[in-house]
Design a protein around this motif. Structure first.
Motif, PDB file in Angstrom:
ATOM      1  N   GLY A  59      51.327 -13.548  -6.333  1.00 51.76           N
ATOM      2  CA  GLY A  59      50.156 -13.070  -6.731  1.00 51.76           C
ATOM      3  C   GLY A  59      49.944 -11.646  -6.606  1.00 51.76           C
ATOM      4  O   GLY A  59      49.114 -10.779  -6.904  1.00 51.76           O
ATOM      5  N   GLU A 188      35.312 -18.604  -9.071  1.00 54.68           N
ATOM      6  CA  GLU A 188      35.847 -17.963 -10.255  1.00 54.68           C
ATOM      7  C   GLU A 188      35.819 -16.388 -10.214  1.00 54.68           C
ATOM      8  O   GLU A 188      36.427 -15.630 -10.744  1.00 54.68           O
ATOM      9  CB  GLU A 188      35.365 -18.375 -11.573  1.00 54.68           C
ATOM     10  CG  GLU A 188      35.829 -17.795 -13.097  1.00 54.68           C
ATOM     11  CD  GLU A 188      35.102 -18.412 -14.043  1.00 54.68           C
ATOM     12  OE1 GLU A 188      35.289 -18.118 -15.494  1.00 54.68           O
ATOM     13  OE2 GLU A 188      34.112 -19.266 -13.887  1.00 54.68           O
ATOM     14  N   ARG A 189      34.801 -16.141  -9.678  1.00 59.66           N
ATOM     15  CA  ARG A 189      34.550 -14.709  -9.299  1.00 59.66           C
ATOM     16  C   ARG A 189      34.791 -14.196  -8.037  1.00 59.66           C
ATOM     17  O   ARG A 189      34.906 -12.760  -7.670  1.00 59.66           O
ATOM     18  CB  ARG A 189      32.860 -14.343  -9.471  1.00 59.66           C
ATOM     19  CG  ARG A 189      32.518 -14.652 -11.341  1.00 59.66           C
ATOM     20  CD  ARG A 189      31.206 -14.250 -11.219  1.00 59.66           C
ATOM     21  NE  ARG A 189      30.662 -14.544 -12.571  1.00 59.66           N
ATOM     22  CZ  ARG A 189      30.808 -13.469 -13.583  1.00 59.66           C
ATOM     23  NH1 ARG A 189      31.241 -12.439 -13.510  1.00 59.66           N
ATOM     24  NH2 ARG A 189      30.330 -14.050 -14.849  1.00 59.66           N
ATOM     25  N   TRP A 191      37.845 -13.895  -4.939  1.00 62.63           N
ATOM     26  CA  TRP A 191      39.225 -14.371  -4.811  1.00 62.63           C
ATOM     27  C   TRP A 191      39.561 -13.707  -3.409  1.00 62.63           C
ATOM     28  O   TRP A 191      39.120 -12.906  -2.952  1.00 62.63           O
ATOM     29  CB  TRP A 191      39.985 -13.734  -5.908  1.00 62.63           C
ATOM     30  CG  TRP A 191      39.752 -13.543  -7.291  1.00 62.63           C
ATOM     31  CD1 TRP A 191      38.697 -14.563  -7.939  1.00 62.63           C
ATOM     32  CD2 TRP A 191      39.860 -12.888  -8.228  1.00 62.63           C
ATOM     33  NE1 TRP A 191      38.597 -14.497  -9.350  1.00 62.63           N
ATOM     34  CE2 TRP A 191      39.112 -13.028  -9.366  1.00 62.63           C
ATOM     35  CE3 TRP A 191      40.415 -11.600  -8.334  1.00 62.63           C
ATOM     36  CZ2 TRP A 191      39.344 -12.447 -10.660  1.00 62.63           C
ATOM     37  CZ3 TRP A 191      40.605 -10.748  -9.425  1.00 62.63           C
ATOM     38  CH2 TRP A 191      39.894 -11.353 -10.462  1.00 62.63           C
ATOM     39  N   GLU A 195      45.787 -14.190  -5.002  1.00 60.87           N
ATOM     40  CA  GLU A 195      45.806 -14.539  -6.291  1.00 60.87           C
ATOM     41  C   GLU A 195      45.502 -13.398  -7.102  1.00 60.87           C
ATOM     42  O   GLU A 195      45.090 -13.632  -8.355  1.00 60.87           O
ATOM     43  CB  GLU A 195      44.636 -15.653  -6.320  1.00 60.87           C
ATOM     44  CG  GLU A 195      44.554 -16.841  -5.446  1.00 60.87           C
ATOM     45  CD  GLU A 195      43.399 -17.687  -5.772  1.00 60.87           C
ATOM     46  OE1 GLU A 195      43.749 -18.922  -5.935  1.00 60.87           O
ATOM     47  OE2 GLU A 195      42.430 -17.168  -5.446  1.00 60.87           O
ATOM     48  N   ARG A 199      44.642 -14.179 -11.319  1.00 62.06           N
ATOM     49  CA  ARG A 199      43.244 -14.240 -11.570  1.00 62.06           C
ATOM     50  C   ARG A 199      42.907 -13.048 -12.748  1.00 62.06           C
ATOM     51  O   ARG A 199      41.897 -13.076 -13.545  1.00 62.06           O
ATOM     52  CB  ARG A 199      42.651 -13.905 -10.275  1.00 62.06           C
ATOM     53  CG  ARG A 199      42.648 -15.118  -9.374  1.00 62.06           C
ATOM     54  CD  ARG A 199      41.625 -16.318 -10.022  1.00 62.06           C
ATOM     55  NE  ARG A 199      41.416 -17.173  -8.847  1.00 62.06           N
ATOM     56  CZ  ARG A 199      40.385 -18.147  -9.083  1.00 62.06           C
ATOM     57  NH1 ARG A 199      39.830 -18.097 -10.222  1.00 62.06           N
ATOM     58  NH2 ARG A 199      40.260 -18.825  -8.101  1.00 62.06           N
ATOM     59  N   GLN A 202      43.889 -13.743 -16.061  1.00 60.46           N
ATOM     60  CA  GLN A 202      42.917 -14.699 -16.852  1.00 60.46           C
ATOM     61  C   GLN A 202      41.451 -14.011 -17.236  1.00 60.46           C
ATOM     62  O   GLN A 202      41.337 -14.233 -18.269  1.00 60.46           O
ATOM     63  CB  GLN A 202      42.466 -15.755 -15.734  1.00 60.46           C
ATOM     64  CG  GLN A 202      43.563 -16.860 -15.285  1.00 60.46           C
ATOM     65  CD  GLN A 202      42.934 -17.700 -14.077  1.00 60.46           C
ATOM     66  OE1 GLN A 202      41.894 -17.647 -13.696  1.00 60.46           O
ATOM     67  NE2 GLN A 202      43.859 -18.802 -13.808  1.00 60.46           N
ATOM     68  N   LEU A 351      33.290  -9.125  -9.935  1.00 57.84           N
ATOM     69  CA  LEU A 351      34.262  -9.594  -8.837  1.00 57.84           C
ATOM     70  C   LEU A 351      34.025  -9.170  -7.576  1.00 57.84           C
ATOM     71  O   LEU A 351      34.026  -8.151  -7.174  1.00 57.84           O
ATOM     72  CB  LEU A 351      35.691  -9.202  -9.452  1.00 57.84           C
ATOM     73  CG  LEU A 351      36.090  -9.526 -11.141  1.00 57.84           C
ATOM     74  CD1 LEU A 351      37.309  -8.645 -11.311  1.00 57.84           C
ATOM     75  CD2 LEU A 351      36.172 -10.927 -11.081  1.00 57.84           C
TER      76      LEU A 351
END
Length: 444
Positions: A59, A188-189, A191, A195, A199, A202, A351
């Motif tokens: 990652g 999802e927001r 991390w 990752e 991420r 994506q 994020l």
């Protein structure tokens, strides 16, 4: 797919749990011994890895990120410079040896070093079973002695089925796991930086706009995440939050780097506890919460350039802490406190990245009940021999070796690449010596 031997007649001399760089280096060392000695002194060896293939910090394999250790500190060179598993032999095999030499650098790209690891892992693939998560390790008693361990793992392709393998020794190298602040929840927001690449990919593919991203942390990974997000989302504001006044440069000067020499492990291991703590504190700046000077300069230049242009996307929220996080459907609200005044600012971000480091997985976390067989000192830390073998109760003749989680006994290099090759040689020597000295009844 590699399938290791199972069954009552397949007692291993050593089973490795985890197959990152540390146990890969051990696999190579044992493979080379087996080739050199033939069947005469060969050990029965196997490794179990939960991932479907070899992977090391995938990652964070940012395209232009370089290694922070010399390529000579690869899987073998410090142990045996003549080994054909070296990084230089990899370059020759890939047809890039001359090209690399012309770069005049000791520090390859991280993605290239990962490819080197994969190249080496493929050459010892017969010793490894992937997608084989270890679920338990249980002691096996014979005549009042714990002589073996039964290692239970999931069957690749059929995770509901289990396989049990018996071994005289285990070598635990399950690596590090992401560390998060208390109460932090990933989403999802939100991390962990481990990752980062998948991420970001994506988000880019989804077309979801990113107006602001917040990165918490002051180390190399944090600075790399800030730089990568700044380049990946050219319309977004990137906020770096840390409690220091500024990033601390990594101390990679020649004398400080001697803390990573193999000889330094001997000195550290034999030192009184207070001396160990002093050495650790003195030299934290070689590895912990520090950033390469080139990256610091690059980020500083980017900030100044944006200030000249009147559009400041890169913000350093220094001397600050993240106090609260409220994750909603549309954004993440991060409350940042400026420590000198106590003033708080709420940032609405798309994020939030925790670049808050890693921590070693404990023996008890991975091995359950055999953790009870291990001896501990008066600070409840595992007692580990110089040969990386855990001290155990007197009735335990089966061995537990650790690669990682031994900073308290072996120093800063416990989780680093610097002494990986040397450590693999030391564990191999210990395994061979203990096998040679074992009673005849326990060799069968």
């Amino acid at each position: 797919m590699t399938t290791l031997h199972t069954g009552a007649d397949s007692i291993y001399d050593v089973l490795g749990i985890g197959f990152g760089p540390s146990n890969l280096a051990l696999a190579i060392a044992l493979h080379e011994h087996s080739v050199a000695s033939g069947t005469r002194d060969g050990l029965r060896v196997g490794f179990l890895e939960s991932q479907p293939r070899f992977g090391w910090h995938r990652g964070m394999l940012i395209d232009d990120a370089t290694m922070q250790v010399s390529f000579l500190k690869d899987l073998v060179t410090m142990r045996d410079p003549t080994s054909d598993f070296s990084f230089l032999c990899y370059l020759r095999d890939r047809g890039r040896l001359v090209d690399f030499l012309n770069l005049k650098t000791l520090f390859p790209l991280r993605i290239e070093f990962h490819d080197y690891f994969e190249w080496a892992a493929a050459r010892v693939a017969h010793l490894v079973e992937y997608s084989a998560e270890v679920v338990s390790v249980r002691p096996v008693t014979r005549d009042g002695e714990i002589r073996y361990f039964d290692v239970t793992s999931r069957v690749p392709g059929d995770p509901d089925s289990l396989t049990v393998r018996r071994t005289r020794s285990i070598c635990v190298a399950t690596g590090l796991e992401p560390h998060l602040p208390p109460g932090a929840a990933l989403s999802e927001r939100v991390w962990h930086n481990s990752e980062l690449l998948p991420r970001v990919d994506q988000v880019v593919r989804s077309g979801r706009p990113v107006r602001r991203a917040v990165v918490l942390g002051a180390g190399q990974s944090a600075a790399e995440a800030v730089d990568y997000l700044h380049r990946s989302f050219p319309e977004a504001e990137i906020c770096s939050v840390f409690a220091k006044y500024g990033y601390t440069p990594a101390d990679d000067s020649p004398f400080a780097n001697k803390i990573f020499d193999p000889e330094a492990v001997d000195l550290y291991y034999g030192a009184p506890r207070e001396v160990k703590q002093s050495l650790f504190d003195y030299h934290r700046s070689t590895n912990y919460s520090v950033v390469d000077m080139d990256l610091i300069d690059s980020l500083s230049r980017a900030m100044y350039q944006e200030k000249v242009q009147g559009r400041e996307r890169l913000r350093m929220l220094n001397v600050s802490r993240l106090r609260e996080v409220e994750a909603g459907a549309e954004d993440v609200k991060a409350t940042i406190e400026f420590l000198p005044t106590g003033e708080r600012e709420i940032l609405s971000a798309d994020l939030l990245v925790y670049a808050t480091g890693y921590r070693p997985r404990g023996v008890g976390d991975n091995l359950g009940e055999i953790g009870k067989l291990c001896l501990r000192d008066d600070e409840d830390a595992l007692m580990v021999g110089r040969d990386h073998r855990v001290a155990t109760n007197p009735n335990v003749t089966a061995d537990i070796y650790l690669q990682g989680g031994t900073e308290h006994t072996h120093g800063l290099t416990s989780t680093l690449l610097s002494t990986t090759a040397v450590r693999a040689g030391e564990i191999r020597a210990s395994l061979l010596a203990r096998r040679a000295n074992a009673p005849a009844t326990s060799k069968g």
